[in-house]
Scaffold this motif. Sequence first.
Motif, short mmCIF file in Angstrom:
data_model
loop_
_atom_site.label_atom_id
_atom_site.label_comp_id
_atom_site.label_asym_id
_atom_site.label_seq_id
_atom_site.Cartn_x
_atom_site.Cartn_y
_atom_site.Cartn_z
N THR A 1 5.50 27.10 -11.94
CA THR A 1 6.35 26.75 -13.09
C THR A 1 7.27 27.91 -13.45
N ARG B 1 5.64 21.24 -26.55
CA ARG B 1 4.91 19.98 -26.81
C ARG B 1 4.43 19.87 -28.25
N ASN C 1 14.65 18.04 -16.13
CA ASN C 1 13.55 18.58 -15.31
C ASN C 1 12.91 17.48 -14.45
N ASP D 1 16.28 17.52 -25.91
CA ASP D 1 15.15 18.33 -25.44
C ASP D 1 15.83 19.51 -24.78
N SER E 1 11.20 24.34 -25.93
CA SER E 1 10.15 25.23 -25.44
C SER E 1 10.80 26.57 -25.14
N LYS F 1 11.06 28.59 -21.71
CA LYS F 1 12.12 28.45 -20.70
C LYS F 1 13.30 29.33 -21.14
N ARG G 1 7.88 20.60 -6.27
CA ARG G 1 8.81 21.46 -7.00
C ARG G 1 8.49 22.93 -6.77
N1 F0G Z 1 10.38 19.36 -22.05
C1 F0G Z 1 10.70 19.78 -20.80
C2 F0G Z 1 11.97 19.30 -20.18
C3 F0G Z 1 9.84 20.64 -20.11
O1 F0G Z 1 10.17 21.04 -18.89
C4 F0G Z 1 8.64 21.08 -20.74
C5 F0G Z 1 7.71 21.96 -20.04
C6 F0G Z 1 8.37 20.64 -22.05
C7 F0G Z 1 9.27 19.79 -22.66
C8 F0G Z 1 7.12 21.03 -22.77
O2 F0G Z 1 7.17 22.38 -23.16
O3 F0G Z 1 5.29 23.44 -21.90
O4 F0G Z 1 6.30 24.53 -23.91
O5 F0G Z 1 4.90 22.54 -24.17
N2 F0G Z 1 7.77 22.15 -18.80
C9 F0G Z 1 6.93 23.05 -18.00
C10 F0G Z 1 7.27 22.85 -16.54
C11 F0G Z 1 5.47 22.95 -18.29
O6 F0G Z 1 6.53 23.39 -15.69
O7 F0G Z 1 8.26 22.19 -16.23
P1 F0G Z 1 5.84 23.26 -23.29
#
Ligand code: F0G
Length: 450
Positions: free
Chosen positions: A49, A100, A184, A213, A253, A256, A398
């Motif tokens: 990730t 989340r 994503n 988002d 989040s 990122k 991925r």
């Molecule tokens: N939305 C998107 C587009 C994400 O990619 C993620 C997390 C979240 C929400 C949730 O955020 O993990 O801080 O609670 N993506 C990570 C990934 C886990 O590996 O793509 P989070």
Amino acid sequence: MRRIIEPFRIKTVEPIRFTEPEEREIILGEAGYNLFKVPSESVIIDLLTDSGTGAMSAAQWAGMMRGDESYAGSPSFERFEAAVRDITGFEYVIPTHQGRAAERILAATMIRPGDVVPNNTHFDTTRANIEAAGATAVDFRCAESLDLFTPADFKGNIDLDGLASCLEENPGRVPFAMITVTNNGGGGQPVSMANIRAASQICRAAGVPFYLDACRFAENAFFIRKREPGYAGTSLIEIAREMFSYADGCTMSAKKDGMANIGGFLCSNDAQVARQEEELLILTEGFPTYGGLAGRDLEAIAVGLYEALDLDYQEYRASSTAYLGDHIAAEGIPIVQPPGGHAIYVDAGSMLPHIPASQFPGQALVIALYREGGIRAVEIGSVMFGAGGARVPFELVRLAVPRRTYTKSQIDYVVDVFRDLSRERDRIRGVRIVREPARLRHFTAEFAPV
Ligand code: F0G
């Protein structure tokens, strides 16, 4: 043209322990062939990730020392709130421990059972939180995104006709609509400003709040600057501000494009909604001036959000991710085209045509990558989405690239491993599931080679 280089130098290093294929075979057996159960100290290059796994800057660490850990009224929160407001323009800023948590609070506040929530592609936690609140989460991916291998500039776009019909067919039952930037679940592909603007107009005409988002908002802003007419001379922060100006709120989040190891936030312009959200925040996350984060985390995010908008950083980020994609594609590995902002998605289904979906080609590739090179990636296919026999369109793997973490020679090593695997691809075998939990099986299921 001179080559694009890392716009930073390295001050702190973490050792990587090298392992051999024989040891990795034993580790795989102990982990039930599930890479989520492999200790990170036994991974050479970790592409599981890009979330919370990046390196922080000297300025972020300096901010950490300044963190004020007061329960209420911390100046660290004021700096965090000012940065988020400056970039997003939203009035109400609610800190959360990660993305989340923002999704859960938004869903619990806005959704009533029976509602419908459209998105370009819901991330799995977003979908789960919406469904947990009793609503149906619907994806409206644009037509270009369904063709994996033909490049297009903005394959992350929402299907505007789909969005419009969804609002028309469900009057009073759409509490909010979303667009995920970058997309994503849809290959890490960007969304154009024109698409965000048009989606916003459709939602506003229907009286439906429109949310972003925003996890990878800065990468998305960079792609708009690079690819969308009219933005070549606009700074990334101005592009980001315009993106957010079309929205009524966002979830984020900060693991990122907050360039932090933990954190997130939830924003809106609606005082009444924000008040309800703060009540929930206090129940499970914390007081509204820290929301489940330490003061030092708030400082790291306040600095990191601006660093993500640095043009030199984004040039390096996009070119280094594309470097990985272009070089494995040159070895004959089929990847989603064009390369995404934060990750490369390999089509394991067409790379390993001798392995049927029932024997999980994505998982087979993930296991082979680890056995061959100690590389950790994640399956996004029938293991993740196919529980109960659900039909899954693509068997992807991925390779997510952590921010500011791996050097070019380490990425070259990943390319070397793919080159070797490509030559031996006929020998890669499928797997079967020997044990699986009731939900979210990819995290804990155990496999055996067939
Ligand atoms: N939305 C998107 C587009 C994400 O990619 C993620 C997390 C979240 C929400 C949730 O955020 O993990 O801080 O609670 N993506 C990570 C990934 C886990 O590996 O793509 P989070």
